[in-house]
Design an enzyme around this catalytic site. Structure first.
Site, PDB file in Angstrom:
ATOM      1  N   LYS A  38     -20.572 -34.962 -10.837  1.00 32.18           N
ATOM      2  CA  LYS A  38     -21.466 -34.877 -12.107  1.00 32.18           C
ATOM      3  C   LYS A  38     -21.321 -36.285 -12.906  1.00 32.18           C
ATOM      4  O   LYS A  38     -23.038 -36.388 -13.616  1.00 32.18           O
ATOM      5  CB  LYS A  38     -21.573 -34.263 -13.583  1.00 32.18           C
ATOM      6  CG  LYS A  38     -21.161 -33.041 -12.923  1.00 32.18           C
ATOM      7  CD  LYS A  38     -22.299 -32.034 -12.122  1.00 32.18           C
ATOM      8  CE  LYS A  38     -22.270 -30.211 -12.062  1.00 32.18           C
ATOM      9  NZ  LYS A  38     -21.334 -29.518 -10.639  1.00 32.18           N
TER      10      LYS A  38
HETATM   11  C1  LIG Z   1     -20.765 -28.751 -10.525  1.00 27.30           C
HETATM   12  C2  LIG Z   1     -19.886 -29.213  -9.714  1.00 27.30           C
HETATM   13  C3  LIG Z   1     -20.009 -28.707  -7.971  1.00 27.30           C
HETATM   14  C4  LIG Z   1     -20.903 -27.528  -7.665  1.00 27.30           C
HETATM   15  O1  LIG Z   1     -22.207 -28.486  -8.089  1.00 27.30           O
HETATM   16  P1  LIG Z   1     -23.463 -27.548  -7.526  1.00 27.30           P
HETATM   17  O2  LIG Z   1     -24.555 -29.773  -7.142  1.00 27.30           O
HETATM   18  O3  LIG Z   1     -23.750 -27.279  -8.709  1.00 27.30           O
HETATM   19  O4  LIG Z   1     -23.793 -27.087  -6.298  1.00 27.30           O
HETATM   20  C5  LIG Z   1     -19.114 -28.417  -7.636  1.00 27.30           C
HETATM   21  N1  LIG Z   1     -17.191 -29.152  -7.610  1.00 27.30           N
HETATM   22  C6  LIG Z   1     -17.176 -29.902  -9.216  1.00 27.30           C
HETATM   23  C7  LIG Z   1     -16.297 -30.331  -9.731  1.00 27.30           C
HETATM   24  C8  LIG Z   1     -18.172 -29.338  -9.783  1.00 27.30           C
HETATM   25  O5  LIG Z   1     -18.324 -29.814 -10.650  1.00 27.30           O
END
Ligand SMILES: *Cc1c(COP(=O)(O)O)cnc(C)c1O
Length: 495
Positions: free
Chosen positions: A113
């Site tokens: 993120k």
């Molecule tokens: C948010 C997240 C995901 C999923 O990503 P999306 O963009 O919501 O599909 C997968 N792995 C981790 C560690 C995340 O923080």
């Protein structure tokens, strides 16, 4: 270039409008009218750039009204200055000649993120200026664990903003919870919700469409904005690392110019893999996008059958950031696959909210089949692959990445397609120590922060500095709310 709502072509705005206000007034997602393409030699040019420079180059193609020098400043602040513990920002590690891991967790919160949320506050505050907006932006976030911390770090003490994060009370890991409840900054708030991520997300969506709250906010010179991946300013910075990863493979001589690769992404809200799709449409030679899910496998079924059906049991898994039944960003893909047919997309979304289910038509399904494959795996399969890759390659991965690794192996076994593949690694294994240690054969591993030390001793790998530093932090936020009362917390934030 204009941005249109997925639910109404006539709802048009500039990119700064799309980023400043997040969601279109009709509830649709803003999507660029056209996808820019990389010129023939662009990848060769980008190959010799730093990550920061690549980010400026790619984002500039989508951001009318932002100057290159403005973006250069944002990119330096977001990805430079020691914020990422690897100079490559998003390094690619090769496990064997055709399996490469794109590590997206070298930022301040140790999950992918950060790639977008370190950039979004710069894009957003600039967008507010460009829109002539002087009110305070109150950022509401529903998080399955990682977005919350990422957004808090990105927005802490950013002038003109406040941020309030809701996380599901029993749906995040202990380390994730501590990361959020110890957050510093004068403009931040954190609250847990009784329920799961979908409850928190639905609650936030309801707050956005609460007209009386809107009026109250306007009176207090404030308005609601979103840092969730429905905001285009979240998707855009994610396109960069797909282009960047391909450039790294080119530079290392792992692929030759024009050679196609597969990309496998551990998926929840469909934001990350959507960015990969954009990169493919821009001209990065991506063959197939493999959508990896955990036991909450709505997307696997959707990609296989064309039926999206959220009427099913919800499971808490060891990959909590993917414990999602409603993948919001899929709406942007439907927009693209229906060639912007807003009536069709609106009908799908109406059906989804009314009945929890919709079925795409044959022609749309055909387009989906051309680009996407899907596979899912449960916690046990995930554990097995973490253990095996540690034993065989001394490569340590977190449970989300493990889901993708397993999905790639399933895809290869089924199709025989051994093309070079990038597996997207979305979190540091130190965010999920107990599950990772169980995978390595430790019985009754330490929980919480003690787990970080134990995993480090076990593997000889130093934990990322931000996680090691959690031990000394004070807990600032202990609020819990029922989902019906989330709006009260927003009022409290307004003071
Ligand atoms: C948010 C997240 C995901 C999923 O990503 P999306 O963009 O919501 O599909 C997968 N792995 C981790 C560690 C995340 O923080």
């Amino acid at each position: 270039m204009y941005y249109v709502s997925t639910r109404d072509r006539l709802q048009k705005t500039t990119v700064s409008g799309a980023i400043a206000y997040g969601l279109a007034p009709d509830g649709g997602l803003y999507t660029p009218e056209a996808i820019p393409s990389l010129a023939g030699s662009a990848l060769e040019t980008l190959k010799n750039m730093t990550y920061q420079q690549r980010a400026v180059y790619i984002m500039n193609m989508y951001l009318d009204g932002y100057s290159a020098s403005e973006l250069t400043g944002f990119s330096a602040k977001a990805y430079g200055g020691g914020k990422f513990d690897d100079p490559a920002v998003a390094p690619v590690r090769s496990l064997d000649e055709n399996t490469h891991v794109l590590e997206l967790w070298h930022g301040p919160t140790c999950a992918f993120k950060d790639m977008a949320l370190q950039m979004l506050p710069h894009l957003l505050t600039a967008a507010l200026r460009k829109e002539g907006e002087t009110k305070t932006a109150c950022i509401l976030v529903a998080t399955s664990g990682d977005t919350g911390k990422g957004a808090l770090e990105g927005f802490k003490d950013v002038p003109g903003t406040r941020i309030l994060v809701f996380y599901p009370k029993d749906g995040v890991s202990e380390v994730q919870q501590l990361q959020m409840t110890t957050q510093e900054g004068a403009n931040v708030g954190v609250c847990s919700v009784v329920g799961n991520f979908d409850d928190a997300q639905t609650g936030v969506k309801a707050i956005f469409s609460d007209p009386s709250l809107r009026a109250e906010m306007a009176e207090r010179d404030a308005f609601l904005s979103s840092a969730n991946s429905i905001n285009w300013g979240r998707v855009l910075p994610q396109i960069v690392y797909y282009v960047s990863a391909y450039c790294d493979l080119l530079k290392a001589g792992t692929v030759v110019r024009g050679e196609r690769i597969n990309v496998c992404v551990p998926t929840g809200n469909f934001g990350n893999i959507l960015a990969a799709y954009y990169a493919k449409q821009m001209g990065v030679p991506i063959n197939r996008l493999i959508c990896a899910s955990n036991r909450n496998n709505v997307l696997t079924d959707f990609i296989k059958t064309g039926v999206y059906d959220r009427n099913r049991a919800f499971y808490n898994t060891t990959s909590p950031s993917m414990d999602i039944l409603i993948s919001s960003n899929l709406e942007r893909l439907l927009h693209l696959y229906t060639y912007g047919d807003a009536d069709k997309v609106r009908k799908y979304m109406e059906k989804l909210s009314r009945t929890g289910r919709y079925e795409i038509e044959e022609s749309v399904k055909k387009r989906l089949d051309r680009d996407f494959s899907a596979a899912c795996c449960d916690d046990e399969q995930g554990k097995a692959i973490i253990g095996r890759l540690w034993r065989e390659k001394r490569y340590l991965m977190d449970p989300h990445t493990a889901v993708a690794m397993d999905a790639l192996e399933q895809y290869r076994a089924k199709t025989g397609d051994e093309m070079s593949a990038i597996v997207v690694s979305t979190a540091s294994p130190f965010k999920f120590c107990p599950a990772v240690m169980e995978s390595l054969g430790v019985k009754a591993p330490e929980q919480g922060l003690k787990g970080i030390d134990q995993l480090s001793q076990l593997t000889g790998i130093a934990p990322p500095t931000p996680l090691a530093g959690l031990a000394g932090k004070k807990i600032r936020f202990t609020d819990v709310t029922e989902k019906e009362n989330m709006v009260k917390k927003v009022r409290e934030m307004l003071g």
